[in-house]
Design an enzyme around this catalytic site. Structure first.
Site, PDB file in Angstrom:
ATOM      1  CB  SER A  39      24.062 114.383  65.810  1.00 38.17           C
ATOM      2  OG  SER A  39      23.892 113.074  65.319  1.00 38.17           O
ATOM      3  CE  LYS A  40      29.952 115.065  69.666  1.00 44.22           C
ATOM      4  NZ  LYS A  40      30.209 115.082  71.081  1.00 44.22           N
ATOM      5  NE  ARG A  41      23.806 110.593  67.730  1.00 47.25           N
ATOM      6  CZ  ARG A  41      23.852 111.226  68.895  1.00 47.25           C
ATOM      7  NH1 ARG A  41      23.880 110.571  69.987  1.00 47.25           N
ATOM      8  NH2 ARG A  41      23.840 112.525  68.959  1.00 47.25           N
TER       9      ARG A  41
END
Length: 497
Positions: A258-260
């Site tokens: 994920s982007k995180r």
RNA sequence: GCCCCCAUCGUCUAGGGGACCAGGACGUGGCCCUUUCAAGGCCAAGACCGGAGUUCGAAUCUCCGUGGGGGCACCA
């Protein structure tokens, strides 16, 4: 020809779309989805659309759309219709199509497949805790009554009326029939109280009106597939072929990428899940494409080298793998090295130049071009160039005196070697690599030591490092003056020890 | 908690009832080549999640279990 016959060849040209929301940078998962859509469109001689799904005004990031397009283009992914290139079904920005979505939402209200709901956030919250979700509070309001309330300005949303009994069965191209009990589906919102459509409605209306034949998207959409199918059916539209790709798991295999997760992946390792970062780190789009294509797809049991052009020929939905794949950067590096070695020298030179400049050096093109053959097969990314070639351009080098002592030789022996090398190189008219090789080989024989032992202190002296490109050519490029000066300096360093 | 998806070497995968004591690639280890490092060549270790079925025969089909993943918003 029959050899390449697939389900795609015989089918009609497909119209597919990549529909990102502009909430951040393009990452591997999105890029792979875009790639597969692109390949499939090309494979079937159809079209690929780019559509921006920006109906969430709260999360909108204005720079994101340009970023997205930029990354996609850099990778070599092209689309036939989109916000930047136009097309028959303009606009391709979802928020600009909200009127259309509203129209269709009210068509559903008229056919009683949808209804107005006046519950406010507080009510919904209590319903959530007591009922585990929306309790259908407004489901049975008389339509005329509801219309009156709406017309008087009362805040409301539009909800889809899902059947309470029975179940929905949807067919996914990769997974077959998927059946979900209707009891699982609540009356989801179609139109928010701000009048904007929710994704489910907007995407289905757009897919249908844009003539999308295959919806190829990530597995995270699978749970909402029944909603989408129900919508399509409520409108009386024929469903597209649904094809849900597996998710990409982050390196290590724990959880969806994920982007995180960008922080721990980049900088230190030189890796990142963001396309734009990879680009900055000096990766080649060809390598990224080759690598991504193989995460969830394969042609057969032996071919693994693909250009994007190859993939357009051979890609097929049938060979997609429904199980999740884990991102493995070491394999990216492998493909990267391969594609780096395939690059014309001029492109390598142009590619590494900015990275050398970034370290404060001022490389000239002519020298760069002479160096490329020496380092090309040693490079993974362009970013590796300074460590392989920086010393060619720096004013001087500062070797660690300890490194000047060759293996199995002591300090004075190493000093002796350097002094002999100095004299024999000084005797040469110029440092052509052939003559350097000849001189140093015969010197090593005379001295009775291995060539490697002889070369080691010289390598450190001229490059400042234990590992360098091949030495004879290195000396030729460095030139007699610089070479001798650096050896002299090393001799001085060793003496001071 | 509920729903859904997935399941072959550490990783990406081939495999669609007998061709499989499971093939390839990355990574790992070793050897060769060699001017260091790469590149290249050769070799090695390394997997069908478990249990019931179906069948003459199962990695391949079915069911159950387990494990992993995804999703449950007036986000997309």
């Amino acid at each position: 020809m029959w050899l390449f016959a697939t389900e795609n060849m015989s089918s009609d040209p497909a119209r597919v779309r990549f529909a990102p929301s502009p909430t951040g940078y393009l990452h591997l998962g999105g890029a792979r989805t875009a790639l597969y859509n692109f390949l499939f469109a090309r494979q079937t001689g159809g079209q690929m659309l780019l559509r921006i799904e920006d109906t969430d005004r709260k999360r909108f990031q204005s720079a994101a759309q340009e970023q997205l397009i930029d990354s996609l283009r850099w990778l070599g992914i092209r689309w036939d219709e989109g916000p930047d290139v136009g097309g028959e079904f303009y606009p391709y920005i979802q928020s600009e199509r909200a009127d259309l979505h509203r129209e269709y939402a009210y068509e559903l209200v008229k056919s009683e497949n949808a209804y107005l709901c006046f519950c406010d956030t507080n009510q919904l919250q209590t319903q959530q805790t007591t009922h585990g979700g929306y309790d259908g509070h407004c489901r049975h309001l008389a339509p005329s009554n509801a219309r009156k309330r709406a017309e008087s300005g009362e805040q409301h949303v539009v909800r889809f009326r899902t059947p309470k009994q029975g179940s929905v069965t949807v067919h996914d191209f990769l997974r077959g029939e998927i059946t979900v009990g209707n009891a699982q589906l609540e009356d989801f919102i179609l139109l928010k109280s701000d009048g904007f459509p929710v994704y489910h409605l907007a995407a289905m209306v757009d897919d249908h009106t844009m003539g999308i034949t295959h919806v190829i998207r990530g597995e995270e959409w699978l749970p909402s597939l029944p909603k989408h199918a129900m919508l399509m059916r409520a409108f009386g539209w024929t469903e597209p072929i649904w094809c849900h790709l597996s998710v990409l798991k982050k390196p290590g295999g724990k959880g969806k990428m994920s982007k995180r997760d960008s922080q721990p992946l980049d900088k230190t390792s030189g890796h990142s899940i963001f396309i734009d970062d990879l680009r900055k780190f000096g990766y080649l789009p060809e390598a990224i494409i080759n690598w991504m294509a193989l995460m969830g797809w394969s042609l057969d049991d032996h071919q693994e080298d693909f250009t994007i052009a190859d993939l357009q020929q051979t890609f097929s939905l049938k060979k997609l793998n429904p199980s999740p794949a884990t991102v493995d950067f070491s394999k990216l590096d492998y493909f990267q090295g391969k594609h780096m070695r395939l690059l014309p020298a001029g492109e390598v030179a142009a590619g590494i130049k900015p990275y050398l400049q970034h370290t404060g050096l001022d490389p000239d093109d002519a020298t760069l071009l002479r160096i490329v053959p020496l380092i090309q097969e040693r490079l993974i990314t362009f970013d590796d160039a300074p460590k392989w070639a920086g010393f060619f351009f720096s004013a001087n080098v500062s070797p660690d005196p300890a490194d000047l002592i060759a293996k199995k030789l002591n300090q004075s022996e190493s000093l002796d070697v350097l002094q002999h090398v100095y004299r024999s190189l000084a005797a040469l008219p110029s440092l052509k690599h052939e003559s350097v090789e000849q001189a140093l080989r015969s010197l090593s024989e005379r001295l009775g030591i291995k060539l490697g032992q002889l070369l080691s202190p010289v390598r450190v002296a001229v490059s400042g490092q234990r590992v360098s490109p091949p030495l004879f050519n290195t000396l030729e490029i460095l030139g007699k003056q610089v070479t001798l000066q650096r050896i002299k300096n090393a001799i001085k360093l060793l003496k001071e020890q």
